[in-house]
Write a protein that holds these residues in place. Structure first.
Motif, PDB file in Angstrom:
ATOM      1  N   ILE A  10       0.869  -1.173   0.000  1.00 39.78           N
ATOM      2  CA  ILE A  10       0.000   0.000   0.000  1.00 39.78           C
ATOM      3  C   ILE A  10       0.902   1.218   0.000  1.00 39.78           C
ATOM      4  N   GLU A  11       0.716   2.117  -0.973  1.00 38.47           N
ATOM      5  CA  GLU A  11       1.521   3.328  -1.074  1.00 38.47           C
ATOM      6  C   GLU A  11       0.603   4.531  -1.197  1.00 38.47           C
ATOM      7  N   ARG A  12       0.931   5.595  -0.496  1.00 37.02           N
ATOM      8  CA  ARG A  12       0.164   6.837  -0.583  1.00 37.02           C
ATOM      9  C   ARG A  12       1.089   7.929  -1.070  1.00 37.02           C
ATOM     10  N   ASP A  13       0.666   8.616  -2.125  1.00 39.11           N
ATOM     11  CA  ASP A  13       1.447   9.710  -2.685  1.00 39.11           C
ATOM     12  C   ASP A  13       0.492  10.854  -3.020  1.00 39.11           C
ATOM     13  N   GLY A  14       0.372  11.806  -2.123  1.00 41.50           N
ATOM     14  CA  GLY A  14      -0.517  12.945  -2.345  1.00 41.50           C
ATOM     15  C   GLY A  14      -1.969  12.516  -2.403  1.00 41.50           C
ATOM     16  N   ASP A  15      -2.618  12.736  -3.542  1.00 38.30           N
ATOM     17  CA  ASP A  15      -4.038  12.422  -3.719  1.00 38.30           C
ATOM     18  C   ASP A  15      -4.298  11.004  -4.201  1.00 38.30           C
ATOM     19  N   THR A  16      -3.257  10.205  -4.354  1.00 41.36           N
ATOM     20  CA  THR A  16      -3.459   8.843  -4.858  1.00 41.36           C
ATOM     21  C   THR A  16      -3.016   7.807  -3.817  1.00 41.36           C
ATOM     22  N   LEU A  17      -3.774   6.741  -3.771  1.00 36.02           N
ATOM     23  CA  LEU A  17      -3.447   5.587  -2.946  1.00 36.02           C
ATOM     24  C   LEU A  17      -3.320   4.399  -3.889  1.00 36.02           C
ATOM     25  N   THR A  77      -2.866  -4.037  -9.737  1.00 33.44           N
ATOM     26  CA  THR A  77      -2.729  -2.709  -9.149  1.00 33.44           C
ATOM     27  C   THR A  77      -4.081  -2.021  -9.117  1.00 33.44           C
ATOM     28  N   THR A  78      -4.425  -1.464  -7.962  1.00 29.49           N
ATOM     29  CA  THR A  78      -5.640  -0.672  -7.810  1.00 29.49           C
ATOM     30  C   THR A  78      -5.203   0.714  -7.347  1.00 29.49           C
ATOM     31  N   ILE A  79      -5.548   1.728  -8.136  1.00 26.10           N
ATOM     32  CA  ILE A  79      -5.173   3.105  -7.820  1.00 26.10           C
ATOM     33  C   ILE A  79      -6.434   3.886  -7.494  1.00 26.10           C
ATOM     34  N   PHE A  80      -6.472   4.458  -6.298  1.00 26.44           N
ATOM     35  CA  PHE A  80      -7.573   5.312  -5.870  1.00 26.44           C
ATOM     36  C   PHE A  80      -7.103   6.750  -6.043  1.00 26.44           C
ATOM     37  N   ASP A  81      -7.669   7.445  -7.015  1.00 25.11           N
ATOM     38  CA  ASP A  81      -7.282   8.828  -7.297  1.00 25.11           C
ATOM     39  C   ASP A  81      -8.366   9.756  -6.762  1.00 25.11           C
ATOM     40  N   SER A  82      -8.081  10.418  -5.639  1.00 22.49           N
ATOM     41  CA  SER A  82      -9.070  11.299  -5.001  1.00 22.49           C
ATOM     42  C   SER A  82      -9.308  12.561  -5.818  1.00 22.49           C
ATOM     43  N   ARG A  83      -8.320  12.995  -6.556  1.00 26.15           N
ATOM     44  CA  ARG A  83      -8.475  14.218  -7.345  1.00 26.15           C
ATOM     45  C   ARG A  83      -9.477  14.018  -8.490  1.00 26.15           C
ATOM     46  N   SER A  84      -9.349  12.944  -9.237  1.00 23.51           N
ATOM     47  CA  SER A  84     -10.273  12.687 -10.352  1.00 23.51           C
ATOM     48  C   SER A  84     -11.479  11.860  -9.922  1.00 23.51           C
ATOM     49  N   ARG A  85     -11.531  11.429  -8.629  1.00 28.62           N
ATOM     50  CA  ARG A  85     -12.642  10.665  -8.063  1.00 28.62           C
ATOM     51  C   ARG A  85     -12.910   9.382  -8.856  1.00 28.62           C
ATOM     52  N   TYR A 103     -13.413   2.881 -12.651  1.00 29.92           N
ATOM     53  CA  TYR A 103     -14.685   3.019 -11.958  1.00 29.92           C
ATOM     54  C   TYR A 103     -14.716   4.396 -11.291  1.00 29.92           C
ATOM     55  N   ALA A 104     -15.823   5.090 -11.421  1.00 28.60           N
ATOM     56  CA  ALA A 104     -15.993   6.357 -10.716  1.00 28.60           C
ATOM     57  C   ALA A 104     -16.365   6.061  -9.267  1.00 28.60           C
ATOM     58  N   PHE A 105     -15.981   6.952  -8.354  1.00 27.57           N
ATOM     59  CA  PHE A 105     -16.339   6.776  -6.947  1.00 27.57           C
ATOM     60  C   PHE A 105     -17.847   6.667  -6.777  1.00 27.57           C
ATOM     61  N   GLU A 106     -18.598   7.354  -7.622  1.00 28.94           N
ATOM     62  CA  GLU A 106     -20.059   7.341  -7.524  1.00 28.94           C
ATOM     63  C   GLU A 106     -20.651   5.975  -7.876  1.00 28.94           C
ATOM     64  N   ASP A 107     -19.900   5.134  -8.591  1.00 29.76           N
ATOM     65  CA  ASP A 107     -20.370   3.803  -8.968  1.00 29.76           C
ATOM     66  C   ASP A 107     -20.064   2.747  -7.913  1.00 29.76           C
ATOM     67  N   ILE A 108     -19.380   3.145  -6.847  1.00 29.18           N
ATOM     68  CA  ILE A 108     -18.955   2.204  -5.815  1.00 29.18           C
ATOM     69  C   ILE A 108     -19.863   2.331  -4.599  1.00 29.18           C
ATOM     70  N   ALA A 109     -20.480   1.218  -4.201  1.00 34.32           N
ATOM     71  CA  ALA A 109     -21.348   1.223  -3.018  1.00 34.32           C
ATOM     72  C   ALA A 109     -20.510   1.279  -1.741  1.00 34.32           C
ATOM     73  N   GLY A 110     -19.368   0.600  -1.719  1.00 27.78           N
ATOM     74  CA  GLY A 110     -18.511   0.609  -0.541  1.00 27.78           C
ATOM     75  C   GLY A 110     -17.451  -0.462  -0.619  1.00 27.78           C
ATOM     76  N   THR A 160      -9.931   8.177   0.482  1.00 27.81           N
ATOM     77  CA  THR A 160     -11.021   8.400  -0.474  1.00 27.81           C
ATOM     78  C   THR A 160     -12.341   8.809   0.148  1.00 27.81           C
ATOM     79  N   GLY A 161     -12.593   8.435   1.386  1.00 28.86           N
ATOM     80  CA  GLY A 161     -13.883   8.701   2.004  1.00 28.86           C
ATOM     81  C   GLY A 161     -14.950   7.711   1.597  1.00 28.86           C
ATOM     82  N   LEU A 162     -14.573   6.609   0.931  1.00 28.53           N
ATOM     83  CA  LEU A 162     -15.552   5.585   0.562  1.00 28.53           C
ATOM     84  C   LEU A 162     -16.066   4.889   1.815  1.00 28.53           C
ATOM     85  N   ALA A 163     -17.301   4.422   1.754  1.00 25.38           N
ATOM     86  CA  ALA A 163     -17.937   3.790   2.913  1.00 25.38           C
ATOM     87  C   ALA A 163     -17.461   2.344   3.074  1.00 25.38           C
TER      88      ALA A 163
END
Length: 170
Positions: A10-17, A77-85, A103-110, A160-163
């Motif tokens: 797990i790596e965190r670099d600014g707005d990306t995980l 690899t799974t990249i969570f980009d908070s800037r582009s959601r 996948y957009a964050f809005e398409d993810i239930a949790g 990301t703030g995902l549930a």
């Protein structure tokens, strides 16, 4: 921030995980299959010990083929980009071009930890709003320790703030 648990990083670099998983256990299994196949080839080399040599050769070739496939390096690899959601999921086997899904964050239930793998084991995945599930890790590497799964959930939620779904059982 950088955390590692065996084949999981797990790596965190600014707005990306970034969550990166490599095949670890399956490579040992591949070596076992390939070794068993080579052992059958040695047995088949002596025609006096085997009556149906074609069946033994078929099984040997099958085991060697499965073993070689499992030995190939695989990176998920799974990249969570908070800037582009959005979430970018890529899978790469050996030197082939990666397969990429977005996948957009809005398409993810949790986010869910599947606890059906026994005591101390779980498989974290994203639950999408349409009726399908996506493992965060590869199917071969999807099973991790519960502590690694919880660490992964905490890192993803913080970035990301995902549930998190099904928290009552923890």
């Amino acid at each position: 921030m950088r955390r590692s648990d065996g084949a999981l990083r797990i790596e965190r670099d600014g707005d990306t995980l970034t969550v990166r998983a490599k095949n670890g256990i399956t490579r040992w299994l591949g070596a076992l299959f390939a070794g068993a196949g080579l052992g059958l080839m040695i047995v088949a080399a002596n025609p006096h010990t085997v009556s149906r040599i074609w069946l033994v050769l078929f099984c040997a070739v099958f085991l060697i083929g499965c073993g070689l496939f499992l030995l190939l390096p695989q990176v998920y690899t799974t990249i969570f980009d908070s800037r582009s959601r959005q979430v970018i999921y890529s899978s790469r086997i050996w030197s082939r071009p990666p397969k990429i899904e977005r996948y957009a964050f809005e398409d993810i239930a949790g986010i869910v930890l599947n606890k059906d793998f026994g005591i101390g084991q779980c498989a974290p995945y994203l639950e999408l709003k349409n009726p399908q599930n996506r493992l965060l890790l590869s199917p071969q590497n999807g099973i991790v320790s519960v502590s690694a799964g919880i660490t992964l959930l905490e890192a993803i939620c913080a970035a990301t703030g995902l549930a998190v779904l099904d928290l009552e059982s923890w």
